[in-house]
Scaffold this motif. Structure first.
Motif, mmCIF file in Angstrom:
data_model
loop_
_atom_site.group_PDB
_atom_site.id
_atom_site.type_symbol
_atom_site.label_atom_id
_atom_site.label_comp_id
_atom_site.label_asym_id
_atom_site.label_seq_id
_atom_site.Cartn_x
_atom_site.Cartn_y
_atom_site.Cartn_z
ATOM 1 N N VAL A 190 0.858 -1.178 0.000
ATOM 2 C CA VAL A 190 0.000 0.000 0.000
ATOM 3 C C VAL A 190 0.896 1.231 0.000
ATOM 4 N N LEU A 191 0.463 2.257 -0.725
ATOM 5 C CA LEU A 191 1.247 3.480 -0.835
ATOM 6 C C LEU A 191 0.959 4.382 0.367
ATOM 7 N N LEU A 192 2.025 4.814 1.049
ATOM 8 C CA LEU A 192 1.905 5.679 2.223
ATOM 9 C C LEU A 192 2.715 6.947 2.032
ATOM 10 N N LEU A 193 2.274 8.017 2.685
ATOM 11 C CA LEU A 193 2.991 9.287 2.659
ATOM 12 C C LEU A 193 3.435 9.665 4.068
ATOM 13 N N LYS A 194 4.578 10.345 4.141
ATOM 14 C CA LYS A 194 5.138 10.778 5.433
ATOM 15 C C LYS A 194 4.833 12.253 5.642
ATOM 16 N N TRP A 195 4.104 12.525 6.717
ATOM 17 C CA TRP A 195 3.649 13.877 7.031
ATOM 18 C C TRP A 195 4.834 14.792 7.332
ATOM 19 N N LYS A 196 4.793 16.023 6.837
ATOM 20 C CA LYS A 196 5.881 16.964 7.090
ATOM 21 C C LYS A 196 5.995 17.293 8.578
ATOM 22 N N GLU A 197 7.215 17.528 8.996
ATOM 23 C CA GLU A 197 7.582 18.017 10.317
ATOM 24 C C GLU A 197 7.432 16.993 11.437
ATOM 25 N N ASN A 198 6.271 16.315 11.585
ATOM 26 C CA ASN A 198 6.172 15.346 12.690
ATOM 27 C C ASN A 198 6.538 13.931 12.250
ATOM 28 N N GLY A 199 6.693 13.675 10.955
ATOM 29 C CA GLY A 199 7.214 12.403 10.478
ATOM 30 C C GLY A 199 6.273 11.228 10.555
#
Length: 249
Positions: free
Chosen positions: A34-43
């Motif tokens: 599954v494709l996941l994204l990493k949120w800016k700043e808090n990771g």
């Protein structure tokens, strides 16, 4: 649109209170990913998502979001559930860093999210982050970390829906190469269902539906007798997607 402009004026372009979350599924090395994204700043990690433009339908918005994250034009996507629990965005403030999204921003609104899942061929995807994230990667479904908000529940619901649909609709056209063997198709189904299937029974059922075309070529390079290669009959496959089939797995 730059991030600061998106935060300040996004509500002029997008509907407030409605978002879309996408479960983008690929099959690679006999693993469902599954494709996941990493949120800016808090990771922290999240599912790909986005918002609905005021002049777009939900399906058009979902297609746009999926195209932006994967680079693919021709996608199979399915709306599967709407998530509206008032507590679904618990601890939201930790993701909306005050420096960028001050109180009063439309991003602080409560959002109801419409879930879509998409089945894509892993090798054709070029993962791309969005304005709110800085990384986009594939993750094995068995190794998914804790995601933001209710995204783990959204993923679970998408997989549950996909598994249920296997009893009525074909799967594989968007997850396998154009030519594949019967064992490769069976491993795809076993991976999605997370359970082994009887080889003879599986092959008998798949051939009975008439959506496969056996080619004259065999797959070479294996230690055992080379199996025949197959491909989907696209017209019959698409007809089965509309009318349904009883697989009975």
């Amino acid at each position: 649109m730059e991030l600061n402009e998106f935060v300040k004026k996004g509500h002029e372009l997008y509907l407030r209170h409605i978002s879309i979350d996408c479960v983008i599924v690929g099959f690679h090395d006999e693993q469902l990913k599954v494709l996941l994204l990493k949120w800016k700043e808090n990771g922290q990690w999240c599912l790909p998502g986005g918002f609905v433009r005021k002049d777009d339908s939900l399906d058009v918005a979902a297609t746009r979001i999926l195209r932006e994250r994967t680079g693919l034009q021709d996608l199979y996507l399915q709306q599967f559930h709407t998530f509206g629990d008032p507590a679904r965005e618990r601890n939201k403030e930790q993701f909306l860093w005050p420096r960028t999204m001050p109180p009063g921003s439309w991003m602080h609104d409560r959002f109801i999210s419409v879930g879509y899942y998409a089945l894509v061929e892993f090798s054709q995807v070029t993962p791309q982050p969005d304005l709110l994230t800085d990384e986009c990667h594939w993750c094995d479904i068995h190794d998914v970390p804790d995601l933001i908000y209710d995204h783990n529940a959204i993923l679970d619901k998408a997989l549950e829906t996909l598994r249920m649909r296997l009893n009525d609709y074909p799967v594989g056209l968007n997850l396998l190469p154009a030519r594949f063997t019967m064992p490769e198709l069976q491993r795809l189904y076993e991976t999605i269902l997370d359970t082994p299937l009887d080889r003879r029974n599986f092959q008998k059922k798949m051939l009975a539906f008439g959506i496969l075309e056996r080619l004259t070529e065999r797959k070479t390079g294996g230690a055992h007798k080379a199996p025949y290669l197959y491909r989907f009959d696209r017209k019959k496959y698409e007809k089965a997607l509309k009318q349904g089939l009883k697989f009975g797995f």
